[in-house]
Design a protein around this motif. Sequence first.
Motif, PDB file in Angstrom:
ATOM      1  N   GLY A  27       0.806  -1.219   0.000  1.00 49.33           N
ATOM      2  CA  GLY A  27       0.000   0.000   0.000  1.00 49.33           C
ATOM      3  C   GLY A  27       0.837   1.267   0.000  1.00 49.33           C
ATOM      4  N   ILE A  28       2.030   1.189  -0.539  1.00 52.59           N
ATOM      5  CA  ILE A  28       2.945   2.336  -0.564  1.00 52.59           C
ATOM      6  C   ILE A  28       2.641   3.207  -1.783  1.00 52.59           C
ATOM      7  CG2 ILE A  28       5.382   2.980  -0.832  1.00 52.59           C
ATOM      8  CD1 ILE A  28       6.057   0.397   0.733  1.00 52.59           C
ATOM      9  N   ASN A  29       2.634   4.519  -1.581  1.00 54.95           N
ATOM     10  CA  ASN A  29       2.474   5.455  -2.692  1.00 54.95           C
ATOM     11  C   ASN A  29       3.777   5.478  -3.485  1.00 54.95           C
ATOM     12  OD1 ASN A  29      -0.118   6.283  -1.834  1.00 54.95           O
ATOM     13  ND2 ASN A  29       0.822   7.657  -0.348  1.00 54.95           N
ATOM     14  N   VAL A  30       3.680   5.215  -4.775  1.00 56.50           N
ATOM     15  CA  VAL A  30       4.863   5.152  -5.630  1.00 56.50           C
ATOM     16  C   VAL A  30       4.622   5.960  -6.893  1.00 56.50           C
ATOM     17  CG1 VAL A  30       6.472   3.637  -6.864  1.00 56.50           C
ATOM     18  CG2 VAL A  30       5.326   2.793  -4.816  1.00 56.50           C
ATOM     19  N   LEU A  41       9.859   7.391  -6.622  1.00 56.87           N
ATOM     20  CA  LEU A  41       9.735   8.181  -5.403  1.00 56.87           C
ATOM     21  C   LEU A  41       8.572   7.568  -4.621  1.00 56.87           C
ATOM     22  CD1 LEU A  41      10.905  10.620  -3.913  1.00 56.87           C
ATOM     23  CD2 LEU A  41       9.120  12.007  -4.971  1.00 56.87           C
ATOM     24  N   CYS A  42       8.859   7.149  -3.406  1.00 60.72           N
ATOM     25  CA  CYS A  42       7.868   6.416  -2.602  1.00 60.72           C
ATOM     26  C   CYS A  42       7.593   7.135  -1.290  1.00 60.72           C
ATOM     27  CB  CYS A  42       8.398   5.018  -2.265  1.00 60.72           C
ATOM     28  SG  CYS A  42       8.977   4.067  -3.657  1.00 60.72           S
ATOM     29  N   ARG A  43       6.409   6.861  -0.756  1.00 65.00           N
ATOM     30  CA  ARG A  43       6.044   7.359   0.569  1.00 65.00           C
ATOM     31  C   ARG A  43       5.183   6.291   1.243  1.00 65.00           C
ATOM     32  NH1 ARG A  43       5.475  12.933   3.008  1.00 65.00           N
ATOM     33  NH2 ARG A  43       3.975  12.646   4.668  1.00 65.00           N
ATOM     34  N   ASP A  44       5.683   5.784   2.338  1.00 63.89           N
ATOM     35  CA  ASP A  44       5.023   4.713   3.083  1.00 63.89           C
ATOM     36  C   ASP A  44       4.324   5.334   4.288  1.00 63.89           C
ATOM     37  OD1 ASP A  44       4.316   2.458   4.521  1.00 63.89           O
ATOM     38  OD2 ASP A  44       6.289   1.518   4.420  1.00 63.89           O
ATOM     39  N   GLU A  45       3.028   5.558   4.176  1.00 64.89           N
ATOM     40  CA  GLU A  45       2.266   6.228   5.234  1.00 64.89           C
ATOM     41  C   GLU A  45       2.132   5.375   6.494  1.00 64.89           C
ATOM     42  OE1 GLU A  45       1.642   9.308   5.091  1.00 64.89           O
ATOM     43  OE2 GLU A  45       1.860   9.681   2.955  1.00 64.89           O
ATOM     44  N   LYS A  46       2.228   4.054   6.353  1.00 67.93           N
ATOM     45  CA  LYS A  46       2.071   3.158   7.502  1.00 67.93           C
ATOM     46  C   LYS A  46       3.403   2.717   8.102  1.00 67.93           C
ATOM     47  CE  LYS A  46      -2.156   1.346   5.486  1.00 67.93           C
ATOM     48  NZ  LYS A  46      -2.755   0.198   4.814  1.00 67.93           N
ATOM     49  N   GLY A  47       4.495   2.956   7.407  1.00 70.36           N
ATOM     50  CA  GLY A  47       5.799   2.527   7.907  1.00 70.36           C
ATOM     51  C   GLY A  47       6.006   1.026   7.842  1.00 70.36           C
ATOM     52  N   PRO A  51      10.716   4.067   6.170  1.00 67.85           N
ATOM     53  CA  PRO A  51      10.425   4.938   7.325  1.00 67.85           C
ATOM     54  C   PRO A  51       9.056   5.614   7.157  1.00 67.85           C
ATOM     55  CG  PRO A  51      12.677   5.286   6.571  1.00 67.85           C
ATOM     56  CD  PRO A  51      12.020   4.383   5.561  1.00 67.85           C
ATOM     57  N   LYS A  52       8.247   5.560   8.187  1.00 67.10           N
ATOM     58  CA  LYS A  52       6.868   6.057   8.149  1.00 67.10           C
ATOM     59  C   LYS A  52       6.787   7.535   7.765  1.00 67.10           C
ATOM     60  CE  LYS A  52       2.663   6.303  10.890  1.00 67.10           C
ATOM     61  NZ  LYS A  52       2.026   5.964  12.151  1.00 67.10           N
ATOM     62  N   GLY A  53       5.989   7.807   6.726  1.00 65.73           N
ATOM     63  CA  GLY A  53       5.707   9.170   6.300  1.00 65.73           C
ATOM     64  C   GLY A  53       6.853   9.900   5.622  1.00 65.73           C
ATOM     65  N   LYS A  54       7.968   9.248   5.403  1.00 65.74           N
ATOM     66  CA  LYS A  54       9.115   9.906   4.756  1.00 65.74           C
ATOM     67  C   LYS A  54       9.186   9.510   3.292  1.00 65.74           C
ATOM     68  CE  LYS A  54      11.883  10.545   8.783  1.00 65.74           C
ATOM     69  NZ  LYS A  54      13.139  11.014   9.186  1.00 65.74           N
ATOM     70  N   TYR A  55       9.749  10.414   2.499  1.00 59.56           N
ATOM     71  CA  TYR A  55       9.960  10.100   1.095  1.00 59.56           C
ATOM     72  C   TYR A  55      11.191   9.218   0.948  1.00 59.56           C
ATOM     73  CZ  TYR A  55       6.418  13.378  -0.404  1.00 59.56           C
ATOM     74  OH  TYR A  55       5.219  14.007  -0.610  1.00 59.56           O
ATOM     75  N   VAL A  56      11.083   8.262   0.032  1.00 61.22           N
ATOM     76  CA  VAL A  56      12.180   7.357  -0.273  1.00 61.22           C
ATOM     77  C   VAL A  56      12.400   7.402  -1.783  1.00 61.22           C
ATOM     78  CG1 VAL A  56      12.874   4.928  -0.322  1.00 61.22           C
ATOM     79  CG2 VAL A  56      11.722   5.843   1.692  1.00 61.22           C
ATOM     80  N   ALA A  57      13.644   7.636  -2.186  1.00 59.73           N
ATOM     81  CA  ALA A  57      14.006   7.655  -3.599  1.00 59.73           C
ATOM     82  C   ALA A  57      14.715   6.336  -3.918  1.00 59.73           C
ATOM     83  CB  ALA A  57      14.922   8.832  -3.894  1.00 59.73           C
ATOM     84  N   VAL A  58      14.207   5.626  -4.914  1.00 60.75           N
ATOM     85  CA  VAL A  58      14.752   4.312  -5.247  1.00 60.75           C
ATOM     86  C   VAL A  58      15.381   4.339  -6.635  1.00 60.75           C
ATOM     87  CG1 VAL A  58      14.255   1.848  -5.504  1.00 60.75           C
ATOM     88  CG2 VAL A  58      12.921   3.226  -3.879  1.00 60.75           C
TER      89      VAL A  58
END
Length: 150
Positions: A27-30, A41-47, A51-58
């Motif tokens: 359920g990650i926003n990608v 660019l991802c954002r995992d709202e549930k962690g 990391p919860k609520g942080k942007y992740v660049a892959v």
Amino acid sequence: MSEQVRTKFLGDLGEYLLTWHLRSKFGINVSLVKAEGIDLLCRDEKGVLFPKGKYVAVSVRTRERRKDKISESVIVDWNRIEKASERWGAEPYFAYVRIVPEKGRITFFLLPVSKARTYGKNFNVRKAEQEPSNVLFEMEFRPYPKLEDW
């Protein structure tokens, strides 16, 4: 088909499959951004995974493993990934997608750049594979016959 086109298709396939898996399983926003140094660019709202609520660049690398290749490593510019991630205010991550057509298997590795760096300047897949937590998931499919001119 030219090697350049084939490589582009493989790269896109890895990015799309990883995007699909992160969205459907976790359920990650990608977003596919394909900016210099990063692909997703991802954002995992549930962690759940990041990391919860942080942007992740892959940064995603996809390779087809051939029988004649004994060593398996990928040339990666770690600094480029980290700099691109900083521009987005995101945590830098590295994903390696290995496709083995003869065995009908696709393996997805996903890890923070800080950890991925420990596997060498050229990311050593064999070393990374020894730690099961580096493997996000695997897919299996019916092996297909070798296509000529592919």
